[in-house]
Design an enzyme around this catalytic site. Structure first.
Site, PDB file in Angstrom:
ATOM      1  N   LEU A 525      48.661  44.966  48.824  1.00  0.00           N
ATOM      2  CA  LEU A 525      48.884  43.671  49.460  1.00  0.00           C
ATOM      3  C   LEU A 525      48.018  42.579  48.855  1.00  0.00           C
ATOM      4  CD1 LEU A 525      48.982  44.783  53.197  1.00  0.00           C
ATOM      5  CD2 LEU A 525      50.935  44.214  51.741  1.00  0.00           C
ATOM      6  N   GLN A 527      43.842  41.674  46.718  1.00  0.00           N
ATOM      7  CA  GLN A 527      42.575  42.105  46.139  1.00  0.00           C
ATOM      8  C   GLN A 527      41.520  41.079  46.508  1.00  0.00           C
ATOM      9  OE1 GLN A 527      41.855  44.873  44.023  1.00  0.00           O
ATOM     10  NE2 GLN A 527      39.720  44.289  44.221  1.00  0.00           N
ATOM     11  N   GLY A 531      37.362  44.693  48.026  1.00  0.00           N
ATOM     12  CA  GLY A 531      38.169  45.698  47.355  1.00  0.00           C
ATOM     13  C   GLY A 531      39.641  45.461  47.634  1.00  0.00           C
ATOM     14  N   PRO A 532      40.510  46.373  47.190  1.00  0.00           N
ATOM     15  CA  PRO A 532      41.954  46.195  47.385  1.00  0.00           C
ATOM     16  C   PRO A 532      42.398  46.493  48.818  1.00  0.00           C
ATOM     17  CG  PRO A 532      41.522  48.282  46.285  1.00  0.00           C
ATOM     18  CD  PRO A 532      40.194  47.595  46.413  1.00  0.00           C
ATOM     19  N   VAL A 533      43.522  45.906  49.201  1.00  0.00           N
ATOM     20  CA  VAL A 533      44.132  46.137  50.510  1.00  0.00           C
ATOM     21  C   VAL A 533      45.551  46.649  50.279  1.00  0.00           C
ATOM     22  CG1 VAL A 533      44.775  45.121  52.720  1.00  0.00           C
ATOM     23  CG2 VAL A 533      42.761  44.271  51.511  1.00  0.00           C
ATOM     24  N   ASP A 644      33.231  32.760  57.384  1.00  0.00           N
ATOM     25  CA  ASP A 644      34.170  32.710  56.259  1.00  0.00           C
ATOM     26  C   ASP A 644      35.576  32.372  56.754  1.00  0.00           C
ATOM     27  OD1 ASP A 644      34.777  32.733  53.571  1.00  0.00           O
ATOM     28  OD2 ASP A 644      35.128  34.883  53.471  1.00  0.00           O
TER      29      ASP A 644
END
Length: 835
Positions: A525, A527, A531-533, A644
C-alpha cells in the site's frame, strides 16, 4: 447638429453593415468593436475585449478556439478605453500608422513608425504576429517587436546593447488587469547570457548561464526544451535574443510571466482539450533569487534549506536561527593571498586551495574568459589572481570566474555544474602513519562507547521494564515526569490501568505471511520512514493493513513501542484502530484495521480524484479530524500530542469517515503539563509549528498549528509547501493575503465551486488562519476549534502572521517544569503512505 453627431451616425451604420470577422485592416476598412481580425487559418483572433469585472476595454490578441482562451498581446495595456465606449475603432491613419481611437476620436494608441506609403495594410499571422505592411508588402511593424507578457513560437525577447532597445516580457498587474505589472522577464547582455526576472528593480529569479543549448541553472531543461529554445548572440550587432521555435509545427504553445512572478510554459493538449503546464518556475524557495544570501547554498530537499559553504559561517547568527538567511555567510579564515599582500616582512604563506562543489547552479555575476583553453588553465588563472573567488569550466561555455560575493547558489541532486570556491590553505596535514594511528584509535573508541551504551541500555530496560504493554506511563517513558500532587498522579494511573491493552491480538509471523501472500509487492500500500505497509486478509476474510518495521529504519523501534502503547489504549471513531502485533524473532509488525479509501492525499492532491471530495465531504472530514484531536487532547487524563498530523496521515473508510493514523511520534502529557522540550525534533516540514521546528517545544498548540495547515489544504486542494500557490512561498501566505484582501473564497478548490456554502467556507478558512498564528498563545485549543467549526462560537479576527519560524518567549507560554538546557536536532521528515 455638429460634425461629431454625423460621424457617430455614419460609424454606427458602418458597424451594422460590417460582418463580424475580417482578415485585414486598411485605410478604408477600420476594425470596429463588433468585429474581430482573424489569422488566415483562424488560429488567432484580434479584437476588443473587457477582462472579467473590469471597467476598462482593450485591444488584444488571443487563441481563437481554446478554452480557457489566453490573451497573448495587448495594444493599449496602459491606456485603456472605458468599457462603455462603443464607438472606438482600430484604423490606419493618413500617415499609414495603425491608430486606436476612442469614441471622441482621441488617439489612445499608435504604432508610430515611419511609413513610406499611404497604402498600408494590417494582418494577423498564424503565428500570432499582428503585422503592419506598406504598399509593397514590406513589414514595417509587428506586435512581436513589442511583446507584453507572453512569448509565442518564433517570437524573440532580448536586448540590443548598441541601440539600447529591449524586448522584455512584463506581467499583467493582476489576472484581470492587463496593465503593466511589477514582474519583468528578459535576457541579460553579458556573456554567457542568462534569463532574468525582476520584481520592480529587485532580482527575483535567474536561469543560470546559457551553455549554447540549455540554462545550467534549470536542471529539468531536458531534450524537449533544448529542441524548442535557442539563444543566439551577435557580438558585432550587440544583440542577445531568446527564441522559442515552432516545435513540430505546433502553434499552440506559449511561455508567459504571471502577475505573481511565475514563469510558465504551456502546451495545448488536443486529446483532452485543455492547456497543460509543461514547465514552471519558481516552484520552491531555492529558486527565488538570493534566498540564502552571499556564499549561502540552497538545497530545496534539505531542512533547513540554507547552509554556509565549507569555510564560511553565518554573517548574523540570530537572523540565521530565525530562518532569515538573506544576510548570507562570511569567511571563517582570511584568504592566504590576502594575508600575503597585507603582511610585511618575509613571511611565507601557503597558496590558497579550491573546494569542489558538484551539481551546482552557478552564482550570478560571472566573468567569461574566452582565451582560456581548459579547466586546468582556468584554475591556474584564478589561483594567480587574488580577486578571483571561484571558477568553473563549463562545457559549451568555457572558463567563467567570480570576483564578487557568490550569490544565488543552489545545489541540485542531479545536473548542474562543478563550482570551485577559493579557501585558505589549512596547513600541512598529518602524515599517513599518523592518520592510520588516529583512525585505529577512533575505531577502537567507537567500539568501546558502543559497548558501554549497549550495556547501559540493557540495564535500564531491565530495570524500568521499558516495553511492557501493561506498564505504567512512568515506566514506559524515562522522560515522563511525575513531580505533581500524588492524588492527581494516582488518578491518572488508575484510569490508564482501566483501559487495558488485553484486546490486542498477538499474531504469529506465519499468519502474517499467509495474510499478505509473503509480503507480495502487489499488496503493498505504501512506504514510509518506519517501513512498508501491506494489505492483507485473515483466514476469517477480514481485511487488514500490515505495517512492517524496516531493518534500515533508525527510529522504527521507538515508534513501534509508541504505537503499541498509545493506539492500543485509544478508542474513538476518528482514530485508526490497532488490531494486534507480531514480535517474532527480529520482526516487529503492527496490524491495523484496513481502510478502503486509503489516505486523504490520494484524493486531495490528485487532479481527477479531488472532484470526488464535495464540499460536504470535505467539511465532514474537517469536523471528524477535529473531534479526533479533541479526544486526544482533552478527553483522557493522559493527553496525547500527535506531532505528525498531516494529510497523508488521515485515512478514509468506505464512507469517507476520517481516521487519524500514525502515532509513532506521538507523546503523552500529564493532566497538568503544558509543554515539553525535546532534544529530537521530528515531524513533517510545512506542518510543524514555529516553536516546535525551531525550539523543540511542543504542546497541544503544536497539533493545533498542524490542524490549521491541514484545514487550509482540504479547502484549497493545495499543498502548503508547494509553490503552486500563485507564486507565494506557501499556502499560508496566499490564504492570508486573500483573507486580508476580502477575497477568502478565492482560496476554494474549483472542484467545489458549485456545491459549497459561502458562510461555511469563510468560517473554515478563518478557523484555519486562527490555528496557524505564529504564537502558540494566540491559537485556540481544540475545544474552541470544534465550537468554532460548528458555528456555536463567535470567531475572533486572526492576527497577521509572518509565517517564519520564531522562538517562544516565556510570556507566551510557560512550562511548570524547571528550565533546563536543551538543544535541537535535525528535523525528521516522515512520509508514511496511506494504508
Amino acid at each position: 447638429m455638429n460634425a461629431y453627431f454625423y460621424f457617430s451616425i455614419i460609424l454606427f451604420l458602418l458597424q451594422a453593415l460590417q460582418s463580424r470577422a475580417v482578415f485585414n485592416i486598411t485605410a478604408s476598412e477600420p476594425l470596429l468593436q463588433n468585429q474581430t481580425l482573424l489569422s488566415n487559418s483562424q488560429i488567432f483572433e484580434l479584437g476588443f475585449f473587457t477582462p472579467n469585472g473590469s471597467q476598462n476595454q482593450y485591444v488584444g490578441i488571443w487563441f481563437k478556439n481554446m478554452t480557457p482562451s489566453k490573451v497573448v498581446w495587448v495594444a493599449n495595456r496602459d491606456q485603456p478605453l472605458a468599457n462603455t465606449d462603443r464607438s472606438a475603432s482600430l484604423m490606419i491613419g493618413s500617415d499609414g500608422n495603425l491608430k486606436l481611437l476612442n469614441g471622441q476620436q482621441s488617439l489612445i494608441w499608435s504604432t508610430n513608425v515611419t511609413v513610406h506609403s499611404n497604402y498600408s495594410v494590417a494582418t494577423l499571422s498564424d503565428y500570432g504576429n499582428f503585422v503592419l505592411q506598406d504598399g509593397n508588402s514590406n513589414e514595417i511593424w509587428g506586435s512581436f517587436d513589442e511583446p507584453t507578457d507572453t512569448l509565442l513560437p518564433n517570437m524573440k525577447v532580448g536586448i540590443n546593447v548598441k541601440t539600447g532597445k529591449k524586448a522584455y516580457l512584463v506581467s499583467w498587474k493582476s489576472e484581470n488587469d492587463p496593465s503593466s505589472g511589477s514582474f519583468v522577464l528578459g535576457i541579460t547582455p553579458e556573456t554567457p547570457p542568462q534569463a532574468f526576472s525582476w520584481n520592480g528593480s529587485s532580482p527575483y529569479w535567474r536561469s543560470g548561464q546559457w551553455d549554447k543549448s540549455t540554462f545550467v541553472g534549470i536542471p529539468d531543461m531536458d531534450n524537449t526544451y533544448m529542441n524548442r529554445f535557442s539563444l543566439p548572440q551577435d557580438s558585432q550587432q550587440g544583440t542577445s535574443h531568446f527564441i522559442m521555435s515552432n516545435d513540430n509545427n505546433s502553434y499552440f504553445s506559449y511561455l508567459f510571466i504571471s502577475s505573481n512572478g511565475s514563469i510558465k510554459l504551456m502546451d495545448w493538449d488536443a486529446g483532452n482539450d485543455k492547456w497543460l503546464t509543461n514547465w514552471e518556475t519558481p516552484t520552491n524557495s531555492c529558486e527565488i533569487y538570493g534566498t540564502c544570501g552571499p556564499f549561502g547554498v540552497c538545497s530545496s530537499l534539505k531542512f533547513p534549506i540554507c547552509r554556509c559553504s565549507k569555510g564560511f559561517k553565518p554573517r548574523f547568527d540570530e537572523e540565521w536561527d530565525r530562518q532569515n538567511w538573506t544576510g548570507g555567510c562570511i569567511r571563517e579564515t582570511e584568504l592566504n593571498c590576502q594575508r600575503n599582500t597585507s603582511t610585511s616582512g618575509p613571511v611565507t604563506v601557503k597558496e590558497d586551495i579550491f573546494m569542489k562543489m558538484s551539481h551546482m547552479k552557478l552564482p550570478n555575476s560571472s566573468t567569461y574568459l574566452p582565451d582560456i583553453a581548459d579547466a586546468e588553465e582556468c584554475q591556474s588563472w584564478c589561483l594567480s589572481n587574488c580577486l578571483c573567488l571561484a571558477y568553473s569550466y563549463v562545457n559549451g561555455i568555457g572558463c567563467v570566474v567570480w570576483s564578487e560575493e557568490l550569490i544565488d547558489i543552489q545545489q541540485f541532486t542531479t545536473a548542474g555544474e562543478d563550482l570551485f570556491i577559493r579557501l585558505a590553505h589549512a596547513g600541512k596535514g598529518p602524515s599517513k602513519q599518523t592518520k592510520v594511528i588516529i583512525s585505529l584509535g577512533t575505531i577502537f573508541g567507537i567500539i568501546l562507547c558502543g559497548a558501554a551504551i549497549y550495556g547501559l541500555c540493557k540495564w535500564r530496560a531491565k530495570k524500568r521494564g521499558m516495553f511492557k504493554i501493561r506498564g505504567t506511563p512512568a515506566l514506559l517513558y524515562p522522560g515522563y515526569t511525575t513531580d505533581r500532587p500524588e492524588e492527581v498522579q494516582n488518578a491518572c494511573k488508575e484510569q490508564w490501568r482501566q483501559d487495558d491493552a488485553s484486546e490486542l491480538t498477538l499474531f504469529s509471523f506465519d499468519s502474517i505471511l499467509l495474510a499478505t501472500n509473503n509480503f507480495n509487492t502487489i499488496n503493498k500500500l505504501g512506504q514510509g520512514g518506519f517501513g512498508p505497509v501491506y494489505k492483507g486478509k485473515l483466514k476469517d476474510g477480514k481485511e487488514i493493513a500490515v505495517k512492517r518495521l524496516s531493518s534500515s529504519s533508525s527510529q522504527g523501534v521507538e515508534e513501534f513501542k509508541n504505537e503499541i502503547l498509545l493506539i492500543s489504549k485509544l478508542r474513538h471513531r476518528n482514530l485508526v484502530r490497532l488490531i494486534g502485533c507480531c514480535t517474532e524473532g527480529e520482526e516487529k509488525i503492527l496490524v491495523y484495521e484496513y481502510l478502503s479509501n486509503k489516505s486523504l492525499d490520494k484524493f486531495l492532491f490528485h487532479s481527477s480524484k479531488k472532484a470526488e471530495l464535495s464540499w460536504d465531504i470535505r467539511l465532514h472530514i474537517i469536523h471528524g479530524v477535529a473531534r479526533g484531536l479533541l479526544y486526544l487532547h482533552r478527553d483522557s487524563c493522559l493527553r496525547i500530542i500527535h506531532r505528525d498530523l498531516k494529510v497523508s496521515n488521515i485515512l478514509l473508510n468506505e464512507k469517507m469517515n476520517p481516521k487519524i493514523s500514525d502515532f509513532g511520534l506521538a507523546r503523552m502529557f500529564e493532566c497538568t503539563q503544558v509543554l515539553v522540550k525535546t532534544h529530537r525534533v521530528a515531524g513533517t516540514f510545512g506542518y510543524m509549528s514555529p516553536e516546535y521546528a525551531m525550539g523543540g517545544i511542543f504542546s497541544e498548540k503544536s497539533d493545533i498549528y498542524s490542524f490549521g495547515v491541514l484545514l487550509l489544504e482540504i479547502v484549497s486542494s493545495k499543498k502548503n509547501t508547494s509553490l503552486d500557490n500563485h507564486g507565494h512561498l506557501n499556502l499560508l501566505v496566499y490564504a492570508w493575503q486573500l483573507w486580508s484582501g476580502g477575497r477568502a473564497l478565492d482560496l476554494l478548490d474549483a472542484a467545489v465551486a458549485d456545491s459549497f456554502s459561502p458562510s461555511e467556507a469563510i468560517r473554515s478558512i478563518q478557523v484555519g488562519l486562527l490555528c496557524v498564528q505564529d504564537h502558540a498563545v494566540d491559537r485556540p485549543n481544540m475545544s474552541q476549534v470544534v465550537l468554532m467549526l460548528s458555528g456555536e462560537s463567535d470567531l475572533p479576527q486572526p492576527k497577521q502572521p509572518t509565517f517564519t519560524f520564531q522562538s517562544l518567549t516565556t510570556h507566551e507560554i510557560k512550562s511548570p517544569q524547571q528550565e533546563s538546557n536543551w538543544s535541537t536536532n535535525a528535523v525528521t521528515n516522515t512520509i508514511i503512505e496511506g494504508r
